[in-house]
Design a protein around this motif. Sequence first.
Motif, PDB file in Angstrom:
ATOM      1  N   TYR A 218       1.019  -1.082  -0.042  1.00 16.08           N
ATOM      2  CA  TYR A 218       0.055  -0.103  -0.088  1.00 16.08           C
ATOM      3  C   TYR A 218       1.056   1.421  -0.146  1.00 16.08           C
ATOM      4  CZ  TYR A 218      -3.012  -3.658   2.033  1.00 16.08           C
ATOM      5  OH  TYR A 218      -3.764  -4.904   2.386  1.00 16.08           O
ATOM      6  N   GLY A 219       2.204   0.979   0.236  1.00 17.45           N
ATOM      7  CA  GLY A 219       3.178   2.057   0.112  1.00 17.45           C
ATOM      8  C   GLY A 219       4.438   1.787   0.462  1.00 17.45           C
ATOM      9  N   TYR A 220       5.416   2.729   0.495  1.00 23.17           N
ATOM     10  CA  TYR A 220       6.917   2.162   0.551  1.00 23.17           C
ATOM     11  C   TYR A 220       7.218   2.225   2.358  1.00 23.17           C
ATOM     12  CZ  TYR A 220       9.118   1.620  -3.673  1.00 23.17           C
ATOM     13  OH  TYR A 220       9.625   1.025  -4.721  1.00 23.17           O
ATOM     14  N   LYS A 221       7.819   1.169   2.855  1.00 25.00           N
ATOM     15  CA  LYS A 221       8.188   1.255   4.251  1.00 25.00           C
ATOM     16  C   LYS A 221       9.447   1.750   4.518  1.00 25.00           C
ATOM     17  CE  LYS A 221       4.135  -0.950   4.858  1.00 25.00           C
ATOM     18  NZ  LYS A 221       4.004  -2.019   5.680  1.00 25.00           N
ATOM     19  N   ALA A 222      10.055   1.842   5.784  1.00 25.81           N
ATOM     20  CA  ALA A 222      11.391   2.358   6.146  1.00 25.81           C
ATOM     21  C   ALA A 222      12.296   1.524   5.195  1.00 25.81           C
ATOM     22  CB  ALA A 222      11.520   2.529   7.529  1.00 25.81           C
ATOM     23  N   THR A 251      12.558  -5.903   9.112  1.00 23.23           N
ATOM     24  CA  THR A 251      11.601  -5.968   9.972  1.00 23.23           C
ATOM     25  C   THR A 251      10.388  -5.021   9.323  1.00 23.23           C
ATOM     26  OG1 THR A 251      12.659  -6.759  11.750  1.00 23.23           O
ATOM     27  CG2 THR A 251      10.407  -6.047  12.251  1.00 23.23           C
ATOM     28  N   ASP A 252       9.180  -5.895   9.057  1.00 21.67           N
ATOM     29  CA  ASP A 252       8.130  -5.074   8.614  1.00 21.67           C
ATOM     30  C   ASP A 252       6.846  -5.323   9.203  1.00 21.67           C
ATOM     31  OD1 ASP A 252       7.107  -3.267   6.580  1.00 21.67           O
ATOM     32  OD2 ASP A 252       7.491  -4.172   4.947  1.00 21.67           O
ATOM     33  N   MET A 253       5.869  -4.277   9.352  1.00 22.10           N
ATOM     34  CA  MET A 253       4.540  -4.515   9.537  1.00 22.10           C
ATOM     35  C   MET A 253       3.746  -4.679   8.382  1.00 22.10           C
ATOM     36  SD  MET A 253       2.298  -4.733  12.046  1.00 22.10           S
ATOM     37  CE  MET A 253       0.596  -4.717  12.418  1.00 22.10           C
ATOM     38  N   LEU A 254       3.070  -5.829   8.206  1.00 26.88           N
ATOM     39  CA  LEU A 254       2.274  -6.352   7.141  1.00 26.88           C
ATOM     40  C   LEU A 254       1.024  -6.689   7.349  1.00 26.88           C
ATOM     41  CD1 LEU A 254       5.348  -8.121   5.147  1.00 26.88           C
ATOM     42  CD2 LEU A 254       4.279  -5.795   4.940  1.00 26.88           C
ATOM     43  N   ALA A 255       0.034  -6.513   6.520  1.00 22.15           N
ATOM     44  CA  ALA A 255      -1.375  -7.172   6.463  1.00 22.15           C
ATOM     45  C   ALA A 255      -1.389  -8.455   5.708  1.00 22.15           C
ATOM     46  CB  ALA A 255      -2.392  -6.183   6.036  1.00 22.15           C
ATOM     47  N   ALA A 256      -2.537  -9.217   5.699  1.00 17.95           N
ATOM     48  CA  ALA A 256      -2.700 -10.494   4.895  1.00 17.95           C
ATOM     49  C   ALA A 256      -2.753 -10.003   3.581  1.00 17.95           C
ATOM     50  CB  ALA A 256      -3.484 -11.436   5.707  1.00 17.95           C
ATOM     51  N   ASP A 257      -2.043  -9.431   2.713  1.00 18.06           N
ATOM     52  CA  ASP A 257      -2.187  -9.159   1.350  1.00 18.06           C
ATOM     53  C   ASP A 257      -0.888  -9.051   0.591  1.00 18.06           C
ATOM     54  OD1 ASP A 257      -3.605  -8.252  -0.777  1.00 18.06           O
ATOM     55  OD2 ASP A 257      -4.036  -6.381  -0.121  1.00 18.06           O
TER      56      ASP A 257
END
Length: 298
Positions: A218-222, A251-257
Amino acid sequence: MATVFKPGDEQLQQLVAARRDEVVRLQQSEALQLQDIATKGEARVKEIHDGLPAELVAFMDQQSKAQDDASTEARREVEEIKNQLIAAPVAAEGETAVHPGLAGNQLLAASALGWFSPYYGVLHWSDGTVVWEGYNPGDIDLWDWAEGAGTGNGGTGAASRTLIMDWWFTYIPSSSGYYNHYVSVPYHGFYIVRAFDDWFTSKEAQARIDLSAVGYQYGYKATSSVNLFNMRGTYINTSGRFDGSRTMIYTDMLAADRAYLRVSSSFNVYARGSGSYAQLNFNDGAANYIGVPWVYVY
């Protein structure tokens, strides 16, 4: 010929195109900075030159012309060193045919999503010129070099080149939450860095390798980055091999997508002043290449 993306990869296509634009902007900024340093340096050198006695000016001009001999000698020596490194046996670095994250053919964590190989890859110069692009990248051959010119005084006579290899990974997390990414990239190659500064000159050479990772959903992370190799000096004459897998954790915070991870390795060389030279070589000889990276998501 441009790569034809598979149906359903419209998001990936947009990410690859945006990344190329980003790389070009970074290169343009670096080129402008290098040019600004050279322009100011040339003006400063001329100012000093114009204020000196004629005898000293003549001596300095003679020394400047002698720099051409330094470049000729450097090219000869670099070619000799290069041939020696290509012919040298490569020691095993503990790599195996299976994923480096497998122990006894079992995944390290029962809850892990698993190991992923790169889905797509792009090898390009920092000006955006594409060397190779396509699905399921295998071993990559690349080499980068820079040669300085003149005395190097005031930042003049400098050259800088950068190659960037992007590997794109994609997967779908089983549930929302934090995910660790263990990244492993196999390197097999060598470096040559030489510069001989003295009282009359300002010479320098550098070879640098960096590894980074950035997630997208949905967008770039750090972005996380690590420097793998940095050899630099004003009076330096060194060469050697750069072998073995290098790793980092992202490390990344992700949804089931659907999620993407871009792993990038940059190869930068810089040289200022005649006789100064830097090379990163993962191309010449069968033993030199960048292997296929893996990402373990858990």
